[in-house]
Write a protein that holds these residues in place. Structure first.
Motif, PDB file in Angstrom:
ATOM      1  N   GLU A  96      55.409  56.803 -18.126  1.00 30.28           N
ATOM      2  CA  GLU A  96      55.232  55.527 -17.444  1.00 30.28           C
ATOM      3  C   GLU A  96      53.763  55.113 -17.356  1.00 30.28           C
ATOM      4  O   GLU A  96      53.440  53.932 -17.424  1.00 30.28           O
ATOM      5  N   ASP A  97      52.876  56.095 -17.191  1.00 28.63           N
ATOM      6  CA  ASP A  97      51.461  55.781 -17.036  1.00 28.63           C
ATOM      7  C   ASP A  97      50.670  55.957 -18.324  1.00 28.63           C
ATOM      8  O   ASP A  97      49.453  56.120 -18.301  1.00 28.63           O
ATOM      9  N   ASP A  98      51.351  55.924 -19.474  1.00 29.82           N
ATOM     10  CA  ASP A  98      50.694  56.153 -20.755  1.00 29.82           C
ATOM     11  C   ASP A  98      49.885  54.960 -21.248  1.00 29.82           C
ATOM     12  O   ASP A  98      48.887  55.128 -21.932  1.00 29.82           O
ATOM     13  N   VAL A  99      50.304  53.755 -20.945  1.00 26.75           N
ATOM     14  CA  VAL A  99      49.724  52.558 -21.551  1.00 26.75           C
ATOM     15  C   VAL A  99      48.376  52.243 -20.915  1.00 26.75           C
ATOM     16  O   VAL A  99      48.262  52.092 -19.693  1.00 26.75           O
ATOM     17  N   VAL A 100      47.321  52.166 -21.762  1.00 26.10           N
ATOM     18  CA  VAL A 100      45.967  51.808 -21.316  1.00 26.10           C
ATOM     19  C   VAL A 100      45.532  50.592 -22.113  1.00 26.10           C
ATOM     20  O   VAL A 100      45.506  50.622 -23.341  1.00 26.10           O
ATOM     21  N   LEU A 101      45.175  49.513 -21.423  1.00 21.94           N
ATOM     22  CA  LEU A 101      44.780  48.259 -22.071  1.00 21.94           C
ATOM     23  C   LEU A 101      43.334  48.356 -22.534  1.00 21.94           C
ATOM     24  O   LEU A 101      42.456  48.798 -21.791  1.00 21.94           O
ATOM     25  N   LEU A 102      43.080  47.929 -23.766  1.00 19.73           N
ATOM     26  CA  LEU A 102      41.737  47.967 -24.331  1.00 19.73           C
ATOM     27  C   LEU A 102      40.970  46.691 -23.990  1.00 19.73           C
ATOM     28  O   LEU A 102      41.497  45.578 -24.140  1.00 19.73           O
ATOM     29  N   ASN A 103      39.726  46.866 -23.533  1.00 16.29           N
ATOM     30  CA  ASN A 103      38.835  45.740 -23.221  1.00 16.29           C
ATOM     31  C   ASN A 103      39.523  44.693 -22.345  1.00 16.29           C
ATOM     32  O   ASN A 103      39.515  43.504 -22.647  1.00 16.29           O
ATOM     33  N   GLY A 104      40.131  45.154 -21.260  1.00 17.94           N
ATOM     34  CA  GLY A 104      40.813  44.245 -20.357  1.00 17.94           C
ATOM     35  C   GLY A 104      39.848  43.543 -19.405  1.00 17.94           C
ATOM     36  O   GLY A 104      38.638  43.803 -19.380  1.00 17.94           O
ATOM     37  N   SER A 105      40.390  42.640 -18.602  1.00 16.46           N
ATOM     38  CA  SER A 105      39.604  41.901 -17.623  1.00 16.46           C
ATOM     39  C   SER A 105      39.267  42.798 -16.437  1.00 16.46           C
ATOM     40  O   SER A 105      39.677  43.963 -16.374  1.00 16.46           O
ATOM     41  N   ASP A 106      38.517  42.250 -15.493  1.00 15.85           N
ATOM     42  CA  ASP A 106      38.144  43.039 -14.316  1.00 15.85           C
ATOM     43  C   ASP A 106      39.376  43.459 -13.521  1.00 15.85           C
ATOM     44  O   ASP A 106      39.427  44.578 -12.976  1.00 15.85           O
ATOM     45  N   GLU A 107      40.371  42.577 -13.421  1.00 19.22           N
ATOM     46  CA  GLU A 107      41.608  42.926 -12.716  1.00 19.22           C
ATOM     47  C   GLU A 107      42.346  44.048 -13.446  1.00 19.22           C
ATOM     48  O   GLU A 107      42.889  44.970 -12.815  1.00 19.22           O
ATOM     49  N   ASP A 108      42.355  43.964 -14.773  1.00 12.45           N
ATOM     50  CA  ASP A 108      43.003  45.024 -15.554  1.00 12.45           C
ATOM     51  C   ASP A 108      42.282  46.366 -15.390  1.00 12.45           C
ATOM     52  O   ASP A 108      42.925  47.422 -15.269  1.00 12.45           O
ATOM     53  N   VAL A 109      40.945  46.334 -15.347  1.00 20.48           N
ATOM     54  CA  VAL A 109      40.172  47.565 -15.192  1.00 20.48           C
ATOM     55  C   VAL A 109      40.437  48.192 -13.828  1.00 20.48           C
ATOM     56  O   VAL A 109      40.568  49.424 -13.706  1.00 20.48           O
ATOM     57  N   ALA A 110      40.542  47.358 -12.769  1.00 19.98           N
ATOM     58  CA  ALA A 110      40.836  47.889 -11.434  1.00 19.98           C
ATOM     59  C   ALA A 110      42.213  48.549 -11.396  1.00 19.98           C
ATOM     60  O   ALA A 110      42.392  49.618 -10.789  1.00 19.98           O
ATOM     61  N   GLU A 111      43.179  47.933 -12.053  1.00 15.39           N
ATOM     62  CA  GLU A 111      44.521  48.523 -12.105  1.00 15.39           C
ATOM     63  C   GLU A 111      44.531  49.828 -12.889  1.00 15.39           C
ATOM     64  O   GLU A 111      45.176  50.810 -12.493  1.00 15.39           O
ATOM     65  N   MET A 112      43.805  49.871 -14.003  1.00 15.64           N
ATOM     66  CA  MET A 112      43.767  51.089 -14.807  1.00 15.64           C
ATOM     67  C   MET A 112      42.985  52.204 -14.106  1.00 15.64           C
ATOM     68  O   MET A 112      43.282  53.380 -14.295  1.00 15.64           O
ATOM     69  N   ARG A 113      42.006  51.836 -13.290  1.00 13.07           N
ATOM     70  CA  ARG A 113      41.283  52.850 -12.512  1.00 13.07           C
ATOM     71  C   ARG A 113      42.224  53.530 -11.517  1.00 13.07           C
ATOM     72  O   ARG A 113      42.156  54.740 -11.302  1.00 13.07           O
TER      73      ARG A 113
END
Length: 289
Positions: A146-163
């Protein structure tokens, strides 16, 4: 400061073409972190060895070692296109992709959202994951989490979610490591219990090997003490040392009543050997002995 559309395009092209740490052009092997940033593997190794060389080291505190990056498995463009120089009113695309999505064929130039799977490192487009539902990787067939997907060069909101996902993933990994360590200690304790059960029981009826060892040590100490007392005990029967030596002296073979005369004649203590003429340096005879 508000960036124009052309500046946004240039900034986006720079992110997809250059390393986030060293700002150098990306070359294989290309790696990515859990926040979706792209790096040259060589630059990451230099950063981990000496962070003081990089001015923006504080932005990459989440990189603690090689386990915090994943080498990407990219799909090259089938036919490489050359970079055309603009002449006059001729318009050329400034973002030329080197890689594509292996499922739907979209170019990895920044115009489309791309991601990679942390478990295997395969890179696909977000549209491929959304349109082609699957529990396995579209490229290598490995099972997805479920937690495998990592978005490349995402926005600031995407980076906060991936953190947030990164912290959860690391916490789960830490718990799994503790569980494996506890299981290992449990197996060692079980093996030690099996070995102790195979030892013989103690003489006093106790099954503990420690009790057996203690009893044996006590017996050994007592035996050493008794032998020491016998060795250092003074002679009290009044006999002198010469009498003891005379008593302990072994009998001569000639006085042994059980030995035959032939056997006694073999030794120099026999009467025939004593009466035999001795050799000297003048009358040497090799028959003498």
């Amino acid at each position: 400061m508000v960036l124009s559309e052309k500046d946004k395009t240039s900034e986006l092209a720079f992110k997809w073409k250059h390393c986030a740490i060293s700002q150098e052009t990306l070359t294989k092997p290309i790696v990515a972190c859990e926040l979706g940033r792209l790096y040259k593997k060589e630059s990451v190794l230099e950063f981990l060895l000496d962070r003081s060389k990089f001015d923006i080291a504080s932005q990459f505190d989440h990189l603690r070692g090689l386990k915090d990056i994943k080498e990407l498995h990219l799909t090259d463009v089938p036919e490489k296109r050359g970079h055309h120089v603009e002449k006059g009113d001729m318009r050329s695309d400034s973002i030329i992709a080197d890689f594509i999505c292996p499922v739907v064929g979209l170019e990895m130039s920044g115009k489309h959202r791309f991601c990679f799977l942390w478990s295997c490192g395969c890179v696909v487009s977000e549209r491929a994951l959304r349109e082609v539902k699957s529990q396995t990787c579209h490229k290598c067939g490995k099972q997805m989490r479920e937690d495998d997907v990592v978005l490349l060069n995402g926005s600031d909101e995407d980076v906060a979610e991936m953190r947030l996902k990164m912290e959860q993933r690391r916490e789960l990994a830490k718990m799994a490591k503790k569980a494996r360590k506890a299981e290992k200690h449990k197996m060692k304790a079980a093996e030690a219990g099996d070995l102790s059960s195979e030892l013989p029981a103690a003489p006093n009826g106790s099954d503990s090997p420690i009790d057996c060892e203690t009893a044996e040590s006590r017996v050994a100490k007592q035996a050493r003490k008794d032998s020491s007392d016998v060795t250092h005990k003074p002679v009290s029967n009044g006999k002198s040392g010469q009498e003891r030596k005379t008593k302990e002296k072994k009998l001569c073979i000639q006085d042994d009543p059980k030995a035959s005369k032939t056997f006694k004649s073999l030794f120099t203590s026999s009467e025939a050997a004593r009466n035999q003429q001795k050799p000297n340096w003048i009358t040497y005879n090799p028959l003498y002995y």
